[in-house]
Design a protein around this motif. Structure first.
Motif, PDB file in Angstrom:
ATOM      1  N   GLN A  74     -12.904 -18.022  52.926  1.00 51.88           N
ATOM      2  CA  GLN A  74     -14.063 -17.388  53.250  1.00 51.88           C
ATOM      3  C   GLN A  74     -14.161 -16.146  53.742  1.00 51.88           C
ATOM      4  O   GLN A  74     -14.833 -15.265  53.296  1.00 51.88           O
ATOM      5  CB  GLN A  74     -14.830 -18.401  53.951  1.00 51.88           C
ATOM      6  CG  GLN A  74     -15.196 -19.617  53.280  1.00 51.88           C
ATOM      7  CD  GLN A  74     -15.996 -20.732  54.249  1.00 51.88           C
ATOM      8  OE1 GLN A  74     -15.511 -20.685  55.309  1.00 51.88           O
ATOM      9  NE2 GLN A  74     -16.464 -21.623  53.760  1.00 51.88           N
ATOM     10  N   LEU A  75     -13.290 -15.902  54.836  1.00 53.19           N
ATOM     11  CA  LEU A  75     -13.123 -14.508  55.403  1.00 53.19           C
ATOM     12  C   LEU A  75     -12.648 -13.432  54.339  1.00 53.19           C
ATOM     13  O   LEU A  75     -13.118 -12.415  54.284  1.00 53.19           O
ATOM     14  CB  LEU A  75     -12.057 -14.597  56.583  1.00 53.19           C
ATOM     15  CG  LEU A  75     -12.394 -15.317  57.718  1.00 53.19           C
ATOM     16  CD1 LEU A  75     -11.275 -15.628  58.957  1.00 53.19           C
ATOM     17  CD2 LEU A  75     -13.695 -15.195  58.382  1.00 53.19           C
ATOM     18  N   LEU A  76     -11.790 -13.958  53.581  1.00 52.37           N
ATOM     19  CA  LEU A  76     -11.347 -12.879  52.398  1.00 52.37           C
ATOM     20  C   LEU A  76     -12.626 -12.704  51.325  1.00 52.37           C
ATOM     21  O   LEU A  76     -12.651 -11.729  51.009  1.00 52.37           O
ATOM     22  CB  LEU A  76     -10.014 -13.315  51.773  1.00 52.37           C
ATOM     23  CG  LEU A  76      -8.607 -13.269  52.638  1.00 52.37           C
ATOM     24  CD1 LEU A  76      -7.745 -14.011  51.945  1.00 52.37           C
ATOM     25  CD2 LEU A  76      -8.260 -11.872  52.956  1.00 52.37           C
ATOM     26  N   GLY A  77     -13.178 -13.650  51.078  1.00 53.77           N
ATOM     27  CA  GLY A  77     -14.265 -13.502  50.238  1.00 53.77           C
ATOM     28  C   GLY A  77     -15.296 -12.630  50.838  1.00 53.77           C
ATOM     29  O   GLY A  77     -16.005 -11.790  50.099  1.00 53.77           O
ATOM     30  N   HIS A  78     -15.458 -12.797  52.112  1.00 58.86           N
ATOM     31  CA  HIS A  78     -16.525 -11.751  52.595  1.00 58.86           C
ATOM     32  C   HIS A  78     -16.138 -10.256  52.616  1.00 58.86           C
ATOM     33  O   HIS A  78     -16.769  -9.332  52.200  1.00 58.86           O
ATOM     34  CB  HIS A  78     -16.629 -12.016  54.214  1.00 58.86           C
ATOM     35  CG  HIS A  78     -17.642 -13.140  54.449  1.00 58.86           C
ATOM     36  ND1 HIS A  78     -18.572 -13.561  53.801  1.00 58.86           N
ATOM     37  CD2 HIS A  78     -17.066 -14.325  54.983  1.00 58.86           C
ATOM     38  CE1 HIS A  78     -19.079 -14.932  54.231  1.00 58.86           C
ATOM     39  NE2 HIS A  78     -18.078 -15.245  55.212  1.00 58.86           N
ATOM     40  N   ALA A  79     -14.734 -10.085  52.807  1.00 58.13           N
ATOM     41  CA  ALA A  79     -14.285  -8.642  52.493  1.00 58.13           C
ATOM     42  C   ALA A  79     -14.617  -8.475  51.136  1.00 58.13           C
ATOM     43  O   ALA A  79     -14.768  -7.067  50.807  1.00 58.13           O
ATOM     44  CB  ALA A  79     -12.740  -8.625  52.859  1.00 58.13           C
ATOM     45  N   LEU A  80     -14.063  -9.321  50.217  1.00 65.55           N
ATOM     46  CA  LEU A  80     -14.463  -8.991  48.901  1.00 65.55           C
ATOM     47  C   LEU A  80     -15.781  -8.589  48.316  1.00 65.55           C
ATOM     48  O   LEU A  80     -16.176  -7.655  47.587  1.00 65.55           O
ATOM     49  CB  LEU A  80     -13.893  -9.998  47.652  1.00 65.55           C
ATOM     50  CG  LEU A  80     -12.245 -10.141  47.772  1.00 65.55           C
ATOM     51  CD1 LEU A  80     -11.755 -11.519  47.142  1.00 65.55           C
ATOM     52  CD2 LEU A  80     -11.513  -8.923  47.431  1.00 65.55           C
ATOM     53  N   GLU A  81     -16.830  -9.490  48.870  1.00 66.36           N
ATOM     54  CA  GLU A  81     -18.114  -9.202  48.784  1.00 66.36           C
ATOM     55  C   GLU A  81     -18.730  -7.713  49.450  1.00 66.36           C
ATOM     56  O   GLU A  81     -19.729  -7.120  48.702  1.00 66.36           O
ATOM     57  CB  GLU A  81     -18.753 -10.263  49.630  1.00 66.36           C
ATOM     58  CG  GLU A  81     -18.776 -11.647  48.542  1.00 66.36           C
ATOM     59  CD  GLU A  81     -19.566 -12.521  49.563  1.00 66.36           C
ATOM     60  OE1 GLU A  81     -20.026 -12.479  50.479  1.00 66.36           O
ATOM     61  OE2 GLU A  81     -19.617 -13.906  49.178  1.00 66.36           O
ATOM     62  N   SER A  82     -17.941  -7.278  50.303  1.00 63.34           N
ATOM     63  CA  SER A  82     -18.332  -5.921  50.849  1.00 63.34           C
ATOM     64  C   SER A  82     -17.598  -4.685  49.858  1.00 63.34           C
ATOM     65  O   SER A  82     -17.750  -3.480  50.132  1.00 63.34           O
ATOM     66  CB  SER A  82     -17.775  -5.805  52.365  1.00 63.34           C
ATOM     67  OG  SER A  82     -16.631  -5.832  52.492  1.00 63.34           O
ATOM     68  N   GLY A  83     -16.952  -5.129  49.000  1.00 65.11           N
ATOM     69  CA  GLY A  83     -16.472  -4.327  47.853  1.00 65.11           C
ATOM     70  C   GLY A  83     -14.942  -3.866  47.888  1.00 65.11           C
ATOM     71  O   GLY A  83     -14.334  -2.910  47.244  1.00 65.11           O
ATOM     72  N   SER A  84     -13.968  -4.551  48.793  1.00 60.32           N
ATOM     73  CA  SER A  84     -12.730  -4.611  49.257  1.00 60.32           C
ATOM     74  C   SER A  84     -12.051  -5.077  47.852  1.00 60.32           C
ATOM     75  O   SER A  84     -12.718  -6.153  47.247  1.00 60.32           O
ATOM     76  CB  SER A  84     -12.329  -5.038  50.338  1.00 60.32           C
ATOM     77  OG  SER A  84     -12.925  -4.291  51.473  1.00 60.32           O
TER      78      SER A  84
END
Length: 110
Positions: A74-84
């Protein structure tokens, strides 16, 4: 009492932010330990993004491991959702959450 966790598994990645900035990530999950009867926990860490996180608790070792993986996903998913973007170190190729967490992805509701 030794407070340093015993790490069960770790994975090194590179996080590429939407602005092109790169940072090294190391995600780790600790060996589950019994807290009390019916309560287990394992350490988690996402160095380079959040650092050492709170130990994740479950009713047994299995659940604490599963919940720790889900938290990291989930934490990595949030980073990906922000364009990372996430990259493997060698070779530096993109890696998806499904590749990093196949068991967690399979257990997610459809």
């Amino acid at each position: 009492m030794n407070t340093e966790p015993r790490w069960l598994a770790s994975r090194d990645l590179v996080l590429v932010k939407s602005n092109g900035e790169r940072s090294d990530l190391c995600m780790r999950i600790g060996v589950p330990y019994e807290v009390s009867s019916g309560e287990w926990a394992c350490a988690t860490s996402l160095e380079g993004l959040h650092g050492r996180l709170h130990d994740i608790h479950g009713i047994d070792a299995w659940q604490s491991l599963a919940l720790a993986q889900r938290l990291l996903m989930q934490l990595l998913g949030h980073a990906l959702e922000s364009g990372s973007t996430l990259l493997c170190h060698e070779p530096p190729e993109p890696v998806t959450l499904a590749e990093l967490f196949p068991a967690v992805q399979a257990s997610s509701p459809q």
